[in-house]
Design a protein around this motif. Structure first.
Motif, PDB file in Angstrom:
ATOM      1  N   UNK A 298     -94.404  25.875  57.591  1.00  9.28           N
ATOM      2  CA  UNK A 298     -95.183  26.945  56.966  1.00  9.28           C
ATOM      3  C   UNK A 298     -94.247  27.742  56.062  1.00  9.28           C
ATOM      4  N   UNK A 299     -94.623  27.868  54.792  1.00  3.51           N
ATOM      5  CA  UNK A 299     -93.768  28.556  53.823  1.00  3.51           C
ATOM      6  C   UNK A 299     -94.523  29.735  53.203  1.00  3.51           C
ATOM      7  N   UNK A 337     -98.526  26.484  52.313  1.00  2.00           N
ATOM      8  CA  UNK A 337     -97.693  27.398  51.539  1.00  2.00           C
ATOM      9  C   UNK A 337     -98.583  28.560  51.105  1.00  2.00           C
ATOM     10  N   UNK A 338     -98.149  29.781  51.355  1.00  2.00           N
ATOM     11  CA  UNK A 338     -98.999  30.950  51.137  1.00  2.00           C
ATOM     12  C   UNK A 338     -98.255  32.016  50.334  1.00  2.00           C
ATOM     13  N   UNK A 339     -98.924  32.508  49.319  1.00  2.00           N
ATOM     14  CA  UNK A 339     -98.358  33.619  48.550  1.00  2.00           C
ATOM     15  C   UNK A 339     -98.764  34.923  49.221  1.00  2.00           C
ATOM     16  N   UNK A 340     -97.787  35.745  49.564  1.00  2.00           N
ATOM     17  CA  UNK A 340     -98.049  37.007  50.260  1.00  2.00           C
ATOM     18  C   UNK A 340     -97.303  38.139  49.569  1.00  2.00           C
ATOM     19  N   UNK A 341     -97.626  39.354  49.956  1.00  2.00           N
ATOM     20  CA  UNK A 341     -96.927  40.535  49.440  1.00  2.00           C
ATOM     21  C   UNK A 341     -96.476  41.355  50.641  1.00  2.00           C
ATOM     22  N   UNK A 357    -100.996  37.204  59.159  1.00  2.00           N
ATOM     23  CA  UNK A 357    -100.662  36.247  60.215  1.00  2.00           C
ATOM     24  C   UNK A 357    -101.933  35.760  60.919  1.00  2.00           C
ATOM     25  N   UNK A 358    -102.885  36.659  61.099  1.00  2.00           N
ATOM     26  CA  UNK A 358    -104.186  36.239  61.635  1.00  2.00           C
ATOM     27  C   UNK A 358    -104.853  35.257  60.677  1.00  2.00           C
ATOM     28  N   UNK A 359    -104.823  35.600  59.397  1.00  2.70           N
ATOM     29  CA  UNK A 359    -105.518  34.803  58.389  1.00  2.70           C
ATOM     30  C   UNK A 359    -104.940  33.397  58.244  1.00  2.70           C
ATOM     31  N   UNK A 360    -103.610  33.301  58.195  1.00  7.87           N
ATOM     32  CA  UNK A 360    -102.986  32.013  57.887  1.00  7.87           C
ATOM     33  C   UNK A 360    -102.539  31.206  59.103  1.00  7.87           C
ATOM     34  N   UNK A 361    -102.286  31.894  60.207  1.00 10.04           N
ATOM     35  CA  UNK A 361    -101.780  31.178  61.392  1.00 10.04           C
ATOM     36  C   UNK A 361    -102.825  31.050  62.494  1.00 10.04           C
TER      37      UNK A 361
END
Length: 377
Positions: A298-299, A337-341, A357-361
């Motif tokens: 996970x990136x 791969x997720x773009x985050x701020x 973290x809830x959304x992507x994991x």
């Protein structure tokens, strides 16, 4: 002497009352004097008025020291309570509970201030960042005066006009510390030695006299983290995670020691291990050629350090993922791969990271246990 006392009292009356007194005096004169005598006594009127004026001035001047004494005594009876705070440049005496705080920062300190329920009277912002106030909902700062842009010296004139009783900032302002201190007591925080967001929250709370509220916020945070860990279970125990900041024209990237920034501290609290776990340097600037070494299951990538020219030339910021060095990454192939701020400063910004973290994991909507800001003062 009785007339002097009367005139002294007149000095303390409002203008309207003074006019009323003058009218009363002349009405009394009219009653006391016979009609036939008034015309003969008009020649004494200038002399009489002169006497009244002299007595009024004398009475007022005589009363001034007493008024000043009363004002001084009143001030002495209600002094501003203060306390001594240690900060990056030494010790400073500040109000026990500051009411007008100017924050010369837009993220690291400001987050804690707002979370504690304190509305600053002035702030700085980040003009070249993706968010003017990183990690903080912009609506919370819509009506707060801006006194400068991060990276430049703040406007001393604007700060002075806000009449602060406390100024908070980071040590990059140490060259201006003396002049800032002449405006209001100034507390500077050294970020490299106070990088833990929980420690920083407790410190800012101590400065503001809100330590109890800080503990409430941290309890809320721990509750959210505990719930997240339960949701994650053991599904990520064997998964690798990496977080990088892209910079320049996407030809370089930054890697940070996990415990140095808030996102790393939050991921660690959630039981997630980063591949940068053994990195000793606080920050590494790396060429894109070594990107495969930072590949993971996970990136998470951040793009706020990309140049403005690159962003304008590439409206779709993630278009670089089509390049071979990216397309061959494990995280890209599995679409993880997720773009985050995640450039956040504290408890309020932690909400954003936990939500992601809830959304992507966890792959479910986030919980309802938001870390709430305190009541504004």
């Amino acid at each position: 002497m009785p007339l002097l006392l009367v005139v002294k009292d007149v000095c303390l009356l409002t203008f309207a009352k003074f006019v009323w007194v003058v009218k009363t005096v002349f009405s009394s004169l009219h009653i006391l004097c016979q009609p036939r005598q008034i015309s003969s006594n008009y020649k004494f009127l200038p002399f009489f008025l002169t006497i009244v004026l002299v007595l009024a001035i004398a009475a007022c001047n005589n009363n001034t020291p007493q008024l000043e004494k009363r004002q001084t005594s009143a001030t002495a009876l209600t002094p501003i309570e203060t306390k001594t705070i240690s900060h990056a440049l030494g010790k400073v005496e500040i109000p026990l509970k500051p009411q007008r705080v100017v924050v010369l920062e837009e993220n690291i300190i400001l987050d804690s201030l707002l979370a504690l329920g304190v509305k600053p009277v002035g702030v700085m912002y980040c003009q070249d960042c993706e968010e003017n106030f990183r990690g903080i909902p912009s609506d919370l700062l819509a009506d707060i005066p801006v006194v400068g842009n991060i990276g430049n010296q703040p406007s001393l004139e604007k700060i002075l006009s806000l009449k602060p009783d406390l100024i908070l900032g980071l040590t990059w302002l140490k060259s201006s510390y003396k002049i800032l201190s002449s405006i209001a007591p100034t507390v500077l925080i050294d970020f490299p030695s106070m990088y833990d967001f929980k420690e920083r929250l407790r410190y800012v709370a101590q400065v503001l006299g809100k330590s109890d509220r800080a503990e409430e916020l941290l309890t809320q945070y721990q509750n959210r983290i505990q719930t997240l860990r339960q949701q994650l279970g053991k599904q990520l125990e064997k998964k690798t995670i990496s977080v990088i900041y892209l910079a320049g024209s996407a030809d370089i990237f930054y890697s940070y020691r996990p415990d140095f920034l808030a996102y790393g501290q939050i991921l660690s609290d959630a039981g997630l291990r980063l591949i940068q776990q053994n990195q000793k340097q606080r920050e590494l600037t790396l060429s894109i050629e070594v990107l495969p070494k930072y590949d993971a299951d996970i990136l998470f990538i951040m793009t706020e350090h990309l140049t403005r020219d690159f962003k304008e030339a590439n409206p779709e910021v993630l278009s670089f993922l089509q390049k071979p060095i990216w397309s061959n990454l494990k995280a890209v192939k599995t679409k993880q791969i997720y773009r985050v701020n995640w450039t956040v400063g504290g408890a309020m910004g932690a909400n954003r990271i936990i939500d992601d973290l809830y959304k992507y994991l966890v792959k479910t909507p986030f919980d309802n246990q938001k870390i709430t800001q305190g009541k504004r003062i």
